[in-house]
Design a protein around this motif. Structure first.
Motif, PDB file in Angstrom:
ATOM      1  N   ASN A  25       0.842  -1.184   0.000  1.00  0.00           N
ATOM      2  CA  ASN A  25       0.000   0.000   0.000  1.00  0.00           C
ATOM      3  C   ASN A  25       0.890   1.250   0.000  1.00  0.00           C
ATOM      4  O   ASN A  25       1.764   1.392   0.863  1.00  0.00           O
ATOM      5  N   PRO A  26       0.702   2.165  -0.935  1.00  0.00           N
ATOM      6  CA  PRO A  26       1.552   3.363  -0.991  1.00  0.00           C
ATOM      7  C   PRO A  26       1.445   4.238   0.256  1.00  0.00           C
ATOM      8  O   PRO A  26       2.410   4.880   0.649  1.00  0.00           O
ATOM      9  N   VAL A  27       0.277   4.256   0.887  1.00  0.00           N
ATOM     10  CA  VAL A  27       0.129   5.050   2.107  1.00  0.00           C
ATOM     11  C   VAL A  27       0.971   4.447   3.226  1.00  0.00           C
ATOM     12  O   VAL A  27       1.629   5.168   3.983  1.00  0.00           O
ATOM     13  N   HIS A  28       0.997   3.117   3.321  1.00  0.00           N
ATOM     14  CA  HIS A  28       1.845   2.463   4.326  1.00  0.00           C
ATOM     15  C   HIS A  28       3.319   2.726   4.047  1.00  0.00           C
ATOM     16  O   HIS A  28       4.105   2.911   4.985  1.00  0.00           O
ATOM     17  N   SER A  29       3.695   2.753   2.780  1.00  0.00           N
ATOM     18  CA  SER A  29       5.080   3.083   2.425  1.00  0.00           C
ATOM     19  C   SER A  29       5.427   4.506   2.850  1.00  0.00           C
ATOM     20  O   SER A  29       6.519   4.755   3.370  1.00  0.00           O
ATOM     21  N   ALA A  30       4.516   5.431   2.639  1.00  0.00           N
ATOM     22  CA  ALA A  30       4.772   6.823   3.027  1.00  0.00           C
ATOM     23  C   ALA A  30       4.894   6.950   4.546  1.00  0.00           C
ATOM     24  O   ALA A  30       5.760   7.681   5.044  1.00  0.00           O
ATOM     25  N   LEU A  31       4.065   6.249   5.285  1.00  0.00           N
ATOM     26  CA  LEU A  31       4.160   6.295   6.744  1.00  0.00           C
ATOM     27  C   LEU A  31       5.463   5.658   7.235  1.00  0.00           C
ATOM     28  O   LEU A  31       6.083   6.160   8.179  1.00  0.00           O
ATOM     29  N   ALA A  32       5.887   4.579   6.601  1.00  0.00           N
ATOM     30  CA  ALA A  32       7.154   3.958   6.976  1.00  0.00           C
ATOM     31  C   ALA A  32       8.323   4.891   6.650  1.00  0.00           C
ATOM     32  O   ALA A  32       9.297   4.965   7.410  1.00  0.00           O
ATOM     33  N   LEU A  33       8.232   5.613   5.541  1.00  0.00           N
ATOM     34  CA  LEU A  33       9.280   6.573   5.194  1.00  0.00           C
ATOM     35  C   LEU A  33       9.343   7.696   6.226  1.00  0.00           C
ATOM     36  O   LEU A  33      10.427   8.132   6.621  1.00  0.00           O
ATOM     37  N   MET A  34       8.186   8.133   6.695  1.00  0.00           N
ATOM     38  CA  MET A  34       8.156   9.158   7.729  1.00  0.00           C
ATOM     39  C   MET A  34       8.781   8.634   9.025  1.00  0.00           C
ATOM     40  O   MET A  34       9.543   9.347   9.692  1.00  0.00           O
ATOM     41  N   ALA A  35       8.496   7.387   9.387  1.00  0.00           N
ATOM     42  CA  ALA A  35       9.116   6.800  10.583  1.00  0.00           C
ATOM     43  C   ALA A  35      10.631   6.706  10.427  1.00  0.00           C
ATOM     44  O   ALA A  35      11.374   6.976  11.377  1.00  0.00           O
ATOM     45  N   CYS A  36      11.085   6.359   9.235  1.00  0.00           N
ATOM     46  CA  CYS A  36      12.527   6.291   8.977  1.00  0.00           C
ATOM     47  C   CYS A  36      13.167   7.671   9.137  1.00  0.00           C
ATOM     48  O   CYS A  36      14.229   7.802   9.753  1.00  0.00           O
ATOM     49  N   PHE A  37      12.531   8.696   8.590  1.00  0.00           N
ATOM     50  CA  PHE A  37      13.058  10.056   8.722  1.00  0.00           C
ATOM     51  C   PHE A  37      13.118  10.490  10.190  1.00  0.00           C
ATOM     52  O   PHE A  37      14.053  11.168  10.611  1.00  0.00           O
ATOM     53  N   LEU A  38      12.124  10.125  10.969  1.00  0.00           N
ATOM     54  CA  LEU A  38      12.123  10.493  12.383  1.00  0.00           C
ATOM     55  C   LEU A  38      13.243   9.781  13.145  1.00  0.00           C
ATOM     56  O   LEU A  38      13.856  10.368  14.041  1.00  0.00           O
ATOM     57  N   GLN A  39      13.522   8.552  12.781  1.00  0.00           N
ATOM     58  CA  GLN A  39      14.616   7.830  13.431  1.00  0.00           C
ATOM     59  C   GLN A  39      15.964   8.469  13.082  1.00  0.00           C
ATOM     60  O   GLN A  39      16.848   8.579  13.935  1.00  0.00           O
ATOM     61  N   ILE A  40      16.113   8.902  11.852  1.00  0.00           N
ATOM     62  CA  ILE A  40      17.344   9.592  11.452  1.00  0.00           C
ATOM     63  C   ILE A  40      17.481  10.905  12.211  1.00  0.00           C
ATOM     64  O   ILE A  40      18.570  11.287  12.635  1.00  0.00           O
ATOM     65  N   SER A  41      16.372  11.582  12.431  1.00  0.00           N
ATOM     66  CA  SER A  41      16.393  12.800  13.226  1.00  0.00           C
ATOM     67  C   SER A  41      16.817  12.518  14.667  1.00  0.00           C
ATOM     68  O   SER A  41      17.580  13.292  15.260  1.00  0.00           O
ATOM     69  N   ALA A  42      16.353  11.403  15.220  1.00  0.00           N
ATOM     70  CA  ALA A  42      16.773  11.034  16.578  1.00  0.00           C
ATOM     71  C   ALA A  42      18.270  10.741  16.628  1.00  0.00           C
ATOM     72  O   ALA A  42      18.943  11.085  17.611  1.00  0.00           O
ATOM     73  N   ILE A  43      18.795  10.146  15.579  1.00  0.00           N
ATOM     74  CA  ILE A  43      20.246   9.898  15.527  1.00  0.00           C
ATOM     75  C   ILE A  43      21.006  11.218  15.462  1.00  0.00           C
ATOM     76  O   ILE A  43      22.048  11.372  16.102  1.00  0.00           O
ATOM     77  N   PHE A  44      20.477  12.194  14.727  1.00  0.00           N
ATOM     78  CA  PHE A  44      21.121  13.508  14.701  1.00  0.00           C
ATOM     79  C   PHE A  44      21.131  14.144  16.091  1.00  0.00           C
ATOM     80  O   PHE A  44      22.102  14.796  16.476  1.00  0.00           O
ATOM     81  N   ILE A  45      20.052  13.964  16.842  1.00  0.00           N
ATOM     82  CA  ILE A  45      20.014  14.517  18.200  1.00  0.00           C
ATOM     83  C   ILE A  45      21.075  13.846  19.060  1.00  0.00           C
ATOM     84  O   ILE A  45      21.756  14.500  19.856  1.00  0.00           O
ATOM     85  N   MET A  46      21.238  12.538  18.897  1.00  0.00           N
ATOM     86  CA  MET A  46      22.275  11.835  19.667  1.00  0.00           C
ATOM     87  C   MET A  46      23.677  12.301  19.291  1.00  0.00           C
ATOM     88  O   MET A  46      24.587  12.240  20.110  1.00  0.00           O
ATOM     89  N   LEU A  47      23.848  12.757  18.065  1.00  0.00           N
ATOM     90  CA  LEU A  47      25.157  13.247  17.620  1.00  0.00           C
ATOM     91  C   LEU A  47      25.391  14.709  18.005  1.00  0.00           C
ATOM     92  O   LEU A  47      26.339  15.326  17.525  1.00  0.00           O
ATOM     93  N   ALA A  48      24.515  15.246  18.852  1.00  0.00           N
ATOM     94  CA  ALA A  48      24.608  16.638  19.312  1.00  0.00           C
ATOM     95  C   ALA A  48      24.495  17.613  18.146  1.00  0.00           C
ATOM     96  O   ALA A  48      25.210  18.609  18.081  1.00  0.00           O
ATOM     97  N   ALA A  49      23.598  17.308  17.219  1.00  0.00           N
ATOM     98  CA  ALA A  49      23.344  18.190  16.080  1.00  0.00           C
ATOM     99  C   ALA A  49      21.843  18.493  16.014  1.00  0.00           C
ATOM    100  O   ALA A  49      21.144  18.022  15.124  1.00  0.00           O
ATOM    101  N   PRO A  50      21.337  19.277  16.976  1.00  0.00           N
ATOM    102  CA  PRO A  50      19.891  19.524  17.002  1.00  0.00           C
ATOM    103  C   PRO A  50      19.382  20.314  15.801  1.00  0.00           C
ATOM    104  O   PRO A  50      18.254  20.128  15.374  1.00  0.00           O
ATOM    105  N   LEU A  51      20.227  21.171  15.242  1.00  0.00           N
ATOM    106  CA  LEU A  51      19.804  21.927  14.067  1.00  0.00           C
ATOM    107  C   LEU A  51      19.544  20.991  12.888  1.00  0.00           C
ATOM    108  O   LEU A  51      18.533  21.129  12.188  1.00  0.00           O
TER     109      LEU A  51
END
Length: 166
Positions: A25-51
């Motif tokens: 389902n393309p909608v499920h793919s889009a939601l999974a992509l959003m979850a992936c982006f959020l996880q990458i954002s959390a990794i940036f926070i762990m790297l002390a790069a909040p910007l």
């Protein structure tokens, strides 16, 4: 502790990225992509790069996902679900995916980048504070105008994608 959180976020990001490809389902793919982006954002926070984390959320989760949802709304989702991207041939794809995953694990395990040393503290806090003050004080009107334009585009996509009744 930090390495444990990193491995958790990285694992969830990889699983979400796999779901982007595997989901029918393309909608499920889009939601999974959003979850992936959020996880990458959390990794940036762990790297002390909040910007970078905030930019990741604004640009990718916000703008790019809105564009993906526009495309999903423009296609007939029911018809697209019935079609397969790669007819047959899922076994070679799965074998290649497993081999690439094993290679990634070997490279991560043999790397020296995941040692127990603490990251060096950055002294860019003043520059980030100055940039954020400039963006949200001097350029607040363009940000608000962009949000109104995105909202109008969203309403337009809904009207264009709506099927006629009867």
């Amino acid at each position: 502790m930090d390495q444990g959180f990193f491995l958790l976020f990285a694992t969830v990001a990889v699983v979400a990225a796999l779901m982007v490809v595997v989901a029918r389902n393309p909608v499920h793919s889009a939601l999974a992509l959003m979850a992936c982006f959020l996880q990458i954002s959390a990794i940036f926070i762990m790297l002390a790069a909040p910007l970078l984390a905030v930019i990741q959320i604004f640009v990718y989760v916000g703008a790019i996902m809105v564009l993906f949802l526009f495309v999903i709304m423009m296609i007939d989702v029911r018809e697209a679900v019935l079609q397969r991207f790669l007819p047959g041939g899922s076994l070679p794809t799965l074998v290649l995916l497993v081999l690439l995953g094993i290679e990634m694990l070997v490279l991560v395990i043999r790397s020296d980048r995941f040692s127990a040393t603490e990251p060096v503290a950055t002294r860019g806090g003043d520059a980030i504070r100055q940039l954020s003050t400039t963006l949200f004080a001097d350029y607040l009107l363009p940000f608000e105008a962009a949000s109104v334009i995105l909202l109008a585009a969203l309403v337009g996509a809904i009207v264009l994608a709506r099927k006629e009744q009867g």
